[in-house]
Enzyme design. Structure first.
Site, short mmCIF file in Angstrom:
data_model
loop_
_atom_site.label_atom_id
_atom_site.label_comp_id
_atom_site.label_asym_id
_atom_site.label_seq_id
_atom_site.Cartn_x
_atom_site.Cartn_y
_atom_site.Cartn_z
N ASP A 290 12.93 34.52 88.15
CA ASP A 290 11.79 35.43 88.05
C ASP A 290 11.12 35.74 89.38
OD1 ASP A 290 8.73 33.83 87.87
OD2 ASP A 290 10.59 32.72 88.17
N LYS B 46 18.64 28.47 97.49
CA LYS B 46 19.33 28.08 96.27
C LYS B 46 20.79 28.55 96.33
CE LYS B 46 15.18 28.40 93.34
NZ LYS B 46 14.58 29.05 92.16
N ASP C 170 16.14 28.80 87.16
CA ASP C 170 14.88 28.55 87.86
C ASP C 170 13.92 27.91 86.85
OD1 ASP C 170 12.75 28.95 89.85
OD2 ASP C 170 12.02 30.44 88.42
N ASN D 128 12.13 33.79 95.49
CA ASN D 128 13.06 32.78 95.97
C ASN D 128 14.31 32.68 95.10
OD1 ASN D 128 11.84 31.49 93.76
ND2 ASN D 128 11.79 29.49 94.77
N ASP E 45 9.74 27.46 87.16
CA ASP E 45 8.45 28.13 86.94
C ASP E 45 8.64 29.61 86.66
OD1 ASP E 45 6.54 25.88 87.57
OD2 ASP E 45 7.71 25.91 89.41
N GLY F 210 12.73 25.06 93.62
CA GLY F 210 12.15 24.64 94.88
C GLY F 210 11.56 23.25 94.82
#
Length: 256
Positions: free
Chosen positions: A206, A183, A10, A209, A12, A45
């Site tokens: 984290d 994902k 991921d 999502n 962010d 995302g």
């Protein structure tokens, strides 16, 4: 050549620090991964035009983009899942009835339905400029992800638009993809298309999502700054994204 393992990251709060850059320790760790024939893949995302600086900094060439809707492996497109135009049109009309603006995502661009304060807040939160306006982009190009720009009123949409999945990903927006899109779905498509079903898989994340992604891999590593629900699902918990958490987590799970 088939990789020895695949590791999904991921962005962010995970691969990116609080300043939205990739830590030098992470760059070194990714380089070391590739030397061991472990393929690092971004799972985000975001769309490709938003992460060009990350790809340049990390020399990564594989991406699960827009929550699984668009997949690149080693620079080549291997899976796409454009959203039905009539379904976008219906959601757009519903959003307009609630005075909610939207954003349309292709693999190469983002366009908004109009500029407003919530739109500006959202993209400022991401450290980006608000997109140009083109409320009819979905009639001209394939759209892979939508955003609803709203701070409240989420409950209006799921029952009225059951063919979509709505995930609040920032204080100012909901990510919108087709029902079942995630994902995890993008990862599953990648592994099937490439014939990598037997390759060990790892994932770092984290946020909410990332929950489905954690269920789609063999080994899940949560950042210290992760939401509690994700930590509960993780095999390992590493340091936070500002404290060399990627490098430490890769050593923790045995990839380095």
């Amino acid at each position: 050549m088939k990789p020895a393992a695949i590791c999904f990251f991921d962005l962010d709060g995970t691969l990116l620090t609080g300043d939205s850059v990739v830590a030098e320790s992470s760059v070194r760790a990714l380089r070391e991964l590739r030397a061991k024939n472990v393929m690092p893949i971004i799972a985000t995302g975001r769309t490709l035009c938003e992460i060009e600086h990350v790809l340049a900094a990390t020399e990564m060439t594989s991406v699960i983009a827009m929550n699984g809707q668009y997949v690149l492996y080693d620079g080549k497109e291997v899976y796409t899942n454009p959203i039905d135009v009539e379904e976008i049109k219906a959601l757009h009309q519903g959003a307009q009835s609630q005075n909610v603006e939207m954003a349309f995502y292709t693999e190469a661009k983002i366009r908004g339905t109009a500029q407003n304060e919530v739109m500006e807040k959202h993209y400022r939160y991401l450290g980006e400029e608000s997109p140009d306006v083109d409320a009819t982009l979905y009639l001209k190009e394939p759209i892979y992800m939508l955003l609803l720009l709203l701070e409240k009123g989420d409950d209006y949409f799921p029952e009225r638009f059951p063919y979509f999945q709505f995930v609040r990903n920032t204080p100012f927006s909901n990510d919108v993809v087709p029902k079942g899109g995630s994902k995890a779905q993008g990862i599953a498509k990648l592994l099937t298309v490439m014939g990598f079903e037997d390759v060990p898989t790892y994932a770092f994340g984290d946020g909410m999502n990332d929950l489905e992604m954690f269920g789609a891999v063999d080994h899940a590593i949560a950042m210290e700054n992760a939401v509690p629900a994700l930590k509960e699902k993780a095999e390992f918990v590493t340091a936070d994204n500002n404290s060399d958490g990627i490098e430490k987590g890769l050593r923790l799970c045995g990839l380095l």
